[in-house]
Scaffold this motif. Structure first.
Motif, short mmCIF file in Angstrom:
data_model
loop_
_atom_site.label_atom_id
_atom_site.label_comp_id
_atom_site.label_asym_id
_atom_site.label_seq_id
_atom_site.Cartn_x
_atom_site.Cartn_y
_atom_site.Cartn_z
N MET A 24 -74.56 -97.41 -29.26
CA MET A 24 -73.90 -97.42 -27.94
C MET A 24 -74.71 -98.30 -27.00
O MET A 24 -75.92 -98.14 -26.89
CB MET A 24 -73.89 -95.96 -27.45
N TYR A 25 -74.03 -99.20 -26.34
CA TYR A 25 -74.72 -100.09 -25.39
C TYR A 25 -74.14 -99.91 -23.99
O TYR A 25 -72.92 -99.82 -23.82
CB TYR A 25 -74.58 -101.56 -25.82
N THR A 26 -75.02 -99.90 -23.02
CA THR A 26 -74.64 -99.73 -21.62
C THR A 26 -75.21 -100.85 -20.77
O THR A 26 -76.41 -101.11 -20.86
CB THR A 26 -75.25 -98.41 -21.08
N CYS A 27 -74.36 -101.48 -19.97
CA CYS A 27 -74.89 -102.46 -19.02
C CYS A 27 -75.70 -101.72 -17.98
O CYS A 27 -75.17 -100.84 -17.28
CB CYS A 27 -73.75 -103.21 -18.34
N GLY A 28 -76.96 -102.08 -17.88
CA GLY A 28 -77.84 -101.40 -16.92
C GLY A 28 -77.69 -101.95 -15.52
O GLY A 28 -76.91 -102.87 -15.28
N GLU A 221 -77.88 -111.82 -21.54
CA GLU A 221 -78.86 -110.72 -21.62
C GLU A 221 -78.31 -109.56 -22.45
O GLU A 221 -78.97 -109.05 -23.34
CB GLU A 221 -79.16 -110.16 -20.21
N CYS A 222 -77.10 -109.15 -22.08
CA CYS A 222 -76.57 -107.94 -22.71
C CYS A 222 -76.27 -108.16 -24.19
O CYS A 222 -76.57 -107.31 -25.02
CB CYS A 222 -75.34 -107.46 -21.96
N SER A 223 -75.71 -109.34 -24.52
CA SER A 223 -75.43 -109.62 -25.94
C SER A 223 -76.72 -109.54 -26.74
O SER A 223 -76.77 -108.90 -27.80
CB SER A 223 -74.86 -111.03 -26.09
N PRO A 246 -65.75 -111.11 -15.58
CA PRO A 246 -65.98 -111.93 -16.76
C PRO A 246 -67.10 -111.43 -17.68
O PRO A 246 -67.22 -111.93 -18.80
CB PRO A 246 -66.40 -113.26 -16.15
N HIS A 247 -67.90 -110.44 -17.24
CA HIS A 247 -69.13 -110.14 -17.98
C HIS A 247 -68.90 -109.76 -19.44
O HIS A 247 -69.44 -110.39 -20.35
CB HIS A 247 -69.89 -109.03 -17.23
N HIS A 248 -68.06 -108.76 -19.68
CA HIS A 248 -67.88 -108.32 -21.07
C HIS A 248 -67.08 -109.33 -21.89
O HIS A 248 -67.31 -109.48 -23.09
CB HIS A 248 -67.21 -106.94 -21.10
N ASN A 250 -67.30 -112.47 -21.58
CA ASN A 250 -68.27 -113.49 -21.96
C ASN A 250 -69.24 -112.97 -23.03
O ASN A 250 -69.65 -113.71 -23.92
CB ASN A 250 -69.05 -113.97 -20.73
N GLU A 251 -69.58 -111.70 -22.92
CA GLU A 251 -70.45 -111.12 -23.96
C GLU A 251 -69.78 -111.22 -25.32
O GLU A 251 -70.42 -111.57 -26.32
CB GLU A 251 -70.72 -109.63 -23.66
N ILE A 252 -68.49 -110.90 -25.37
CA ILE A 252 -67.77 -110.95 -26.65
C ILE A 252 -67.72 -112.40 -27.15
O ILE A 252 -68.00 -112.68 -28.32
CB ILE A 252 -66.34 -110.37 -26.50
ZN ZN Z 1 -73.97 -106.18 -19.45
#
Ligand code: ZN
Ligand code: AMP
Length: 472
Positions: A24-28, A221-223, A246-248, A250-252
């Motif tokens: 499980m990942y959470t954007c901090g 960062e998150c990826s 756009p954050h997630h 772009n992560e994908i």
């Molecule tokens: Zn994030």
């Protein structure tokens, strides 16, 4: 468990990649200021999800980043670096600001009974990981250099807008906010992976890279932090709904371009907490923090209770009136639990059948796309059930492994506070009810309750020190 997946726009059966295990990942938080209670709504609901997955037997590994570099005031790669803004505001260095607000964030979390994730990783500690992934994206032709910065080329993907069909208008984030558009981008949706020649000459934190001295974009960062600790296939990724685009998105884009296969199966997004006047903000209107609520006399767990009363996929309006209602309900719950403590007989034992029946209602609620408001109803049903106090208290304690409302400890405190007077829980419950009636200016009801308390042999008085109860 059934859960809504933003990726498919459907409620789906949750099936992790590896049986029994959940990554499980959470954007901090972006640690340039205190978290507002809106941010904390997201972390509370994610905490419930994590705890529920553990409750139903999964071995969960949860990772959270700390954004201490790269997050600009506009999500479209324009505006100021939020960290730099915070440092300027307080005449401190970026790292001083990051340390201070990271600590403040976890203090707030502690007050709200939010468990610290298994891994917490600040972005500034993973620069080599970012460089490795960006280099690979460059080699594979998914990234390009323009004006000194490195961009992700969204035109290389078959599908970029994975969550919704955004149109060009939606993408003009920066333009809408009156911030200059980045003319280096080949496509409007492209985003920065690494900044070098940015307009932030005064950027404090910079690192060497194959493309020159600079710093990472926020999305990478998150990826990277997720892949570093949770591997190539992620089960659940969480965040507030504003992060979907756009954050997630772009992560994908960058994670799947890098990996060459699907990355994350379930996307869990929490709808926003708003005020009556609209979006919650750190700069406009009252800056609503946990400390502010405490100053106003609210137990932070009342705020947690307020959040759990609503479903995470509905936006929620914060007002002091709504919070007062939650407080009244929470105080009643703890008073009724205190009553159970005083009623409890040492000779009683847990009625297993009754326990399992009520537990089934609780899990049914949470299995249904984490319906916390129905889970709270299941908690109320415990009080109403025809079971002994020991079983009821065991159920409350069991549910609290997920809800983390601290009901038993608050009830014990309440019972202890009054123990000198040896006031039974039944009286305490009536006193709480009377307090609520007085607050609602329903004085007729308050008087009626005082009479009932009196009939039961106790006198309730309002003093400067608060409400006092004594035997007649
Ligand atoms: Zn994030
Ligand atoms: P930030 O510190 O801005 O990176 O945000 C931290 C988390 O709070 C992210 O998951 C955001 O999506 C979430 N968030 C931001 N505003 C709100 C809000 N008003 N209600 C709920 N969550 C929010």
């Amino acid at each position: 468990m059934q859960i809504y997946n933003t990726l498919t726009h459907k409620i789906e059966e949750f099936v992790p990649n590896e049986p029994g295990k959940v990554s499980m990942y959470t954007c901090g938080p972006t640690v340039y200021h205190y978290a507002h209670i809106g941010n904390l709504r997201s972390y509370i609901m994610e905490d419930v999800l994590e705890k529920y997955l553990r409750y139903i037997g999964y071995d969960v590994k949860r990772v959270m980043n700390i954004t201490d570099v790269g997050h600009l005031t506009s999500d479209g790669d324009t505006g100021d670096d939020k960290m730099l803004k915070g440092a300027k505001r307080e005449h401190k260095t970026v790292m001083e600001i990051a340390k201070f607000y990271t600590d403040a964030f976890f203090e707030d979390c502690k007050k709200l009974n939010i468990k610290t994730p298994d891994v917490v990783e600040p972005a500034t500690g993973c620069i080599d990981d970012f460089i490795k992934v960006i280099s690979s994206l460059m080699e594979k032709g998914y990234a390009y250099e323009a004006g000194g910065n490195i961009y992700f080329d969204t035109s290389k993907l078959d599908e970029y807008y994975v969550f919704h069909n955004f149109n060009e208008e939606d993408l003009a984030v920066g333009v809408r906010e009156g911030v200059e558009e980045d003319t280096n981008k080949r496509n409007k949706a492209d985003f920065v992976l690494w900044f070098t020649k940015s307009k932030f000459d005064d950027q404090e934190l910079k690192w060497d890279s194959p493309w020159g001295v600079g710093y990472p974009g926020w999305h990478i960062e998150c990826s990277c932090i997720s892949m570093k600790h949770l591997g190539e296939r992620l089960d659940i990724h969480c965040g507030g709904i504003d992060n979907a685009f756009p954050h997630h998105t772009n992560e994908i884009a960058q994670s799947e371009a890098y990996l060459g296969h699907k990355w994350c199966n379930y996307w869990f997004h929490i709808l926003h907490l708003n005020t009556n006047s609209g979006k919650m903000s750190k700069s406009k209107g009252e800056f609503l923090t946990v400390s502010l609520l405490e100053q106003k006399g609210y137990d932070p767990l009342v705020y947690r209770f307020f959040c759990l009363q609503s479903h995470y996929r509905k936006s929620l309006v914060f007002s002091y009136e709504n919070l007062d209602n939650a407080k009244t309900a929470y105080d009643k719950l703890t008073a009724r639990a205190a009553q159970l403590i005083s009623e409890k007989k040492d000779t009683d034992s847990v009625d297993n059948e009754g326990f399992e029946k009520l537990k089934a209602a609780f899990t049914a609620a949470l299995d249904d796309d984490l319906n916390t408001s129905n889970a709270i109803t299941a908690l109320y049903d415990v009080f109403k059930a025809d079971l002994n106090a020991v079983t009821k208290l065991a159920l409350i304690e069991d549910f609290d492994r997920v809800l983390s409302l601290g009901i038993i400890s608050a009830a014990q405190k309440l019972a202890a506070e009054n123990s000198g007077e040896d006031v039974p829980g039944e009286i305490l419950a009536l006193v709480e009810e009377r307090k609520a009636a007085r607050k609602a200016k329903d004085f007729a009801k308050a008087d009626e309750l005082r009479d009932r308390i009196s009939e039961l042999g106790y006198i309730v008085e309002e003093t400067r020190q608060g409400t006092k109860i004594r035997k007649k």
